[in-house]
Design a protein around this motif. Structure first.
Motif, short mmCIF file in Angstrom:
data_model
loop_
_atom_site.label_atom_id
_atom_site.label_comp_id
_atom_site.label_asym_id
_atom_site.label_seq_id
_atom_site.Cartn_x
_atom_site.Cartn_y
_atom_site.Cartn_z
N ARG A 321 0.86 -1.14 0.01
CA ARG A 321 0.11 -0.19 -0.17
C ARG A 321 0.93 1.30 0.03
NH1 ARG A 321 -4.66 0.24 4.55
NH2 ARG A 321 -5.30 -1.45 3.11
N VAL A 322 2.02 1.44 0.88
CA VAL A 322 3.01 2.58 0.83
C VAL A 322 4.10 2.36 -0.19
CG1 VAL A 322 2.14 2.84 3.11
CG2 VAL A 322 4.30 1.32 2.67
N ARG A 323 4.00 1.24 -1.07
CA ARG A 323 5.30 1.11 -2.10
C ARG A 323 6.35 1.09 -1.45
NH1 ARG A 323 3.14 5.00 -7.11
NH2 ARG A 323 0.95 4.20 -7.10
N ALA A 324 6.40 0.40 -0.23
CA ALA A 324 7.79 0.11 0.42
C ALA A 324 8.31 -1.29 -0.17
CB ALA A 324 7.59 0.19 1.92
N ARG A 325 9.00 -1.11 -1.34
CA ARG A 325 9.38 -2.13 -1.95
C ARG A 325 10.91 -2.37 -1.39
NH1 ARG A 325 8.03 1.15 -6.39
NH2 ARG A 325 6.09 0.66 -7.40
N GLY A 326 11.72 -1.37 -1.08
CA GLY A 326 12.98 -1.68 -0.61
C GLY A 326 12.79 -2.48 1.10
N PRO A 327 12.02 -1.62 2.01
CA PRO A 327 11.93 -2.45 3.11
C PRO A 327 11.43 -3.95 3.17
CG PRO A 327 11.09 -0.32 3.28
CD PRO A 327 11.47 -0.52 1.89
N ALA A 328 10.42 -4.06 2.16
CA ALA A 328 9.81 -5.58 2.03
C ALA A 328 11.01 -6.46 1.49
CB ALA A 328 8.69 -5.34 0.90
N LEU A 329 11.64 -6.04 0.42
CA LEU A 329 12.73 -7.06 0.17
C LEU A 329 13.88 -7.08 1.07
CD1 LEU A 329 13.78 -8.96 -2.09
CD2 LEU A 329 15.07 -6.78 -2.98
N GLU A 330 14.17 -6.08 2.00
CA GLU A 330 15.10 -6.32 2.72
C GLU A 330 14.70 -7.10 4.08
OE1 GLU A 330 18.73 -6.01 4.94
OE2 GLU A 330 18.06 -5.30 3.00
N THR A 331 13.23 -7.18 4.33
CA THR A 331 12.85 -8.22 5.39
C THR A 331 13.12 -9.62 4.82
OG1 THR A 331 11.09 -6.37 6.14
CG2 THR A 331 10.73 -8.75 6.55
N LEU A 332 12.57 -9.80 3.55
CA LEU A 332 13.02 -11.23 3.23
C LEU A 332 14.57 -11.59 3.00
CD1 LEU A 332 10.22 -11.04 0.15
CD2 LEU A 332 10.05 -12.12 2.27
N ARG A 333 15.18 -10.68 2.81
CA ARG A 333 16.89 -10.73 2.55
C ARG A 333 17.18 -11.06 3.94
NH1 ARG A 333 18.50 -5.83 -1.69
NH2 ARG A 333 18.46 -7.49 -3.62
N ALA A 334 16.92 -10.27 4.88
CA ALA A 334 17.37 -10.68 6.40
C ALA A 334 16.92 -12.13 6.97
CB ALA A 334 16.85 -9.49 7.44
N THR A 335 15.90 -12.51 6.68
CA THR A 335 15.36 -13.68 7.06
C THR A 335 16.14 -14.74 6.33
OG1 THR A 335 13.11 -12.89 7.64
CG2 THR A 335 13.23 -15.33 7.27
N ALA A 336 16.49 -14.53 4.89
CA ALA A 336 16.89 -15.57 4.08
C ALA A 336 18.52 -15.39 4.74
CB ALA A 336 17.24 -14.94 2.74
N ARG A 337 19.16 -14.47 4.87
CA ARG A 337 20.42 -14.61 5.51
C ARG A 337 20.73 -15.26 6.63
NH1 ARG A 337 20.52 -9.02 3.51
NH2 ARG A 337 20.39 -8.28 5.73
N ARG A 338 19.56 -14.88 7.56
CA ARG A 338 19.72 -15.80 8.86
C ARG A 338 19.60 -17.28 8.77
NH1 ARG A 338 16.18 -13.28 11.16
NH2 ARG A 338 14.38 -14.70 10.84
N ARG A 339 18.76 -17.90 7.95
CA ARG A 339 18.57 -19.25 7.71
C ARG A 339 19.75 -19.80 7.13
NH1 ARG A 339 12.68 -20.86 5.44
NH2 ARG A 339 13.57 -22.92 6.14
N LEU A 340 20.11 -19.27 6.13
CA LEU A 340 21.38 -19.44 5.51
C LEU A 340 22.80 -19.74 6.34
CD1 LEU A 340 21.15 -17.77 2.01
CD2 LEU A 340 20.72 -20.04 2.35
N ALA A 341 22.72 -18.69 7.23
CA ALA A 341 23.75 -18.68 8.02
C ALA A 341 24.01 -20.00 9.01
CB ALA A 341 23.99 -17.30 8.79
N VAL A 342 22.60 -19.94 9.52
CA VAL A 342 22.48 -21.11 10.54
C VAL A 342 22.54 -22.53 9.86
CG1 VAL A 342 20.71 -22.39 12.01
CG2 VAL A 342 20.68 -19.86 11.89
N THR A 343 22.22 -22.71 8.58
CA THR A 343 22.22 -23.87 7.88
C THR A 343 23.86 -24.16 7.58
OG1 THR A 343 20.30 -23.62 6.61
CG2 THR A 343 21.77 -25.26 5.81
N LEU A 344 24.69 -23.20 7.33
CA LEU A 344 26.17 -23.52 7.03
C LEU A 344 27.03 -23.37 8.42
CD1 LEU A 344 26.17 -20.89 3.95
CD2 LEU A 344 26.36 -23.57 3.78
N ASN A 345 26.28 -23.54 9.35
CA ASN A 345 27.21 -23.50 10.74
C ASN A 345 27.77 -22.13 11.02
OD1 ASN A 345 26.18 -26.05 11.35
ND2 ASN A 345 27.75 -27.05 10.22
N LEU A 346 27.27 -21.29 10.61
CA LEU A 346 27.77 -19.94 10.86
C LEU A 346 26.94 -18.96 11.90
CD1 LEU A 346 28.40 -18.80 6.94
CD2 LEU A 346 30.18 -19.78 9.06
N PRO A 347 27.63 -17.93 12.57
CA PRO A 347 26.45 -17.20 13.45
C PRO A 347 25.32 -16.39 12.64
CG PRO A 347 28.96 -16.57 13.75
CD PRO A 347 28.85 -17.63 12.63
#
Length: 410
Positions: A321-347
């Motif tokens: 609704r507010v056309r916040a494409r950047g914050p929306a994608l950053e939310t997905l990226r932050a979650t993806a980076r966290r899951r990838l790091a945990v899978t690779l045994n990284l902090p």
């Protein structure tokens, strides 16, 4: 619609206040019932019966040889002091009922006259004397000892401390204080002024308590004649006030226009200040209770349970609704980076310098492509946002070997 839990919370806030309000109501009612009214015809009247009358006191004074003359007009009372040559006491139980300017004329009474004022307020004290002021007022009359330096009376402890009086800083006259400031004496303009902080010593109901009767007799029997000014309502101002009958001459007496106006009784009851203060304190307590809970956190059931998919979809609609494409994608990226790091045994908070080499080793992809997927610039269009989200999903599924469901709670 108000739920039962919300109603219980409201009652928890109201219930602690109810006993306080009940106590205030009881205290105010009891105080109003016990408090004497100067407008009562029997109040400190030499012929008045009942709990607030002074008929018994008058009989004891006559037994001591004191001549009592009762007046209901202040001008007549002042005139009656003239022939006494100072061997008289002027007793004023209700200073607030004298008409405007009369208290200023007390200084022009014959010399050596004793003036006894019962519980004058700050304005009345200022009009009557120059060296004394009212320093405070209690909710109820207190009992105090006479004091070692008090030569005004030989009475013992008495209930006279309601209004306190004290010497002003710039005063020239010597002020004698007794009963913790509830009784003071000062000699000014050749007269003896006595200020009594409570009416209790003169009331029939209180005469038998402590040494109230002894104090009242000492104050009113020092002279052979007692001029008793018996007022129970505010005196009307005479249409053409004449020169005071006790004034010495035209040069010594002030004009009526120069006299300071004496303040009458306050229209507000004495207990009003304390009631308002208590209600303010109760209101502040309620505000604090509503604003922040005191004590450790208490777990409570959620009023409504919402599935994770609905939460994610709702959040996405707000971003769209507010056309916040950047914050929306950053939310997905932050979650993806966290899951990838945990899978690779990284902090979980691993940075690109650690995460990207590990991803390249696992997937064999170009590091620049991986950097663009996980740390690239914000999208400019909805289609670009969709493409980046699909790339993130595929990368996470490839590394974790687990499909990502839409709206999955993370």
């Amino acid at each position: 619609m108000t739920s039962p839990t919300q109603r219980r919370r409201r009652w928890r806030l109201v219930l602690p206040i109810l006993p306080v309000l009940a106590l205030i109501t009881y205290s105010v009612t009891a105080h109003m019932v016990e408090e004497p009214s100067p407008s009562d015809p029997a109040y400190l009247a030499p012929a008045g019966g009942g709990p607030d009358g002074a008929a018994g006191l008058a009989e004891q004074l006559r037994a001591r040889g004191v001549t009592i003359r009762t007046f209901t007009d202040s001008d007549d009372a002042f005139e009656a002091l003239g022939p006494t040559r100072g061997d008289a006491t002027l007793f004023v139980p209700s200073p607030g009922f004298l008409y405007r300017g009369q208290l200023d004329w007390l200084r022009w009474l014959p010399d050596r006259v004793r003036v006894v004022l019962v519980e004058p307020d700050a304005g009345q004290v200022t009009a009557a004397v120059d060296s004394v002021g009212a320093t405070g007022r209690r909710w109820a009359t207190g009992v105090a000892a006479r004091g070692a330096d008090c030569g005004l009376t030989e009475a013992g402890p008495a209930a006279v401390v309601r209004t306190r009086y004290g010497r002003l800083e710039d005063a020239r006259a010597v002020v004698e204080s007794c009963y913790d400031g509830g009784l003071v004496r000062v000699f000014e303009h050749g007269k003896e002024f006595v200020l009594v902080g409570s009416a209790d010593p003169f009331r029939a109901e209180r005469a038998g308590e402590h040494d109230n009767a002894g104090l009242a007799l000492d104050l009113l029997s020092a002279k052979s004649t007692l001029i008793w000014l018996d007022l129970h309502e505010r005196e009307p101002v005479p249409p053409q006030p004449s020169k005071s009958p006790v004034a010495r001459d035209d040069h010594d007496s002030p004009s009526r226009n120069d006299a300071k106006p004496a303040k009458g009784p306050s229209p507000f009851p004495d207990w009003l200040f304390w009631v308002v203060l208590t209600l303010l304190a109760a209101t502040l307590t309620v505000m604090l209770a509503r604003g922040r809970r005191l004590g450790p956190p208490v777990p409570e059931a959620l009023p409504v349970e919402v599935p994770g998919a609905e939460t994610a979809a709702g959040r996405g609609r707000l971003y769209r609704r507010v056309r916040a494409r950047g914050p929306a994608l950053e939310t997905l990226r932050a979650t993806a980076r966290r899951r990838l790091a945990v899978t690779l045994n990284l902090p979980a908070a691993a940075g690109p310098e650690t995460l990207l080499p590990a991803l390249q080793a696992r997937t064999g992809d170009d590091p620049r492509r991986l950097d663009e997927i996980l740390y690239g610039p914000p999208p400019q269009t909805d289609q670009e946002l969709h493409d980046r989200a699909v790339e993130l999903r595929r990368l996470v599924e490839h590394v974790t070997a687990r499909p990502v469901n839409e709206g999955e709670h993370r």
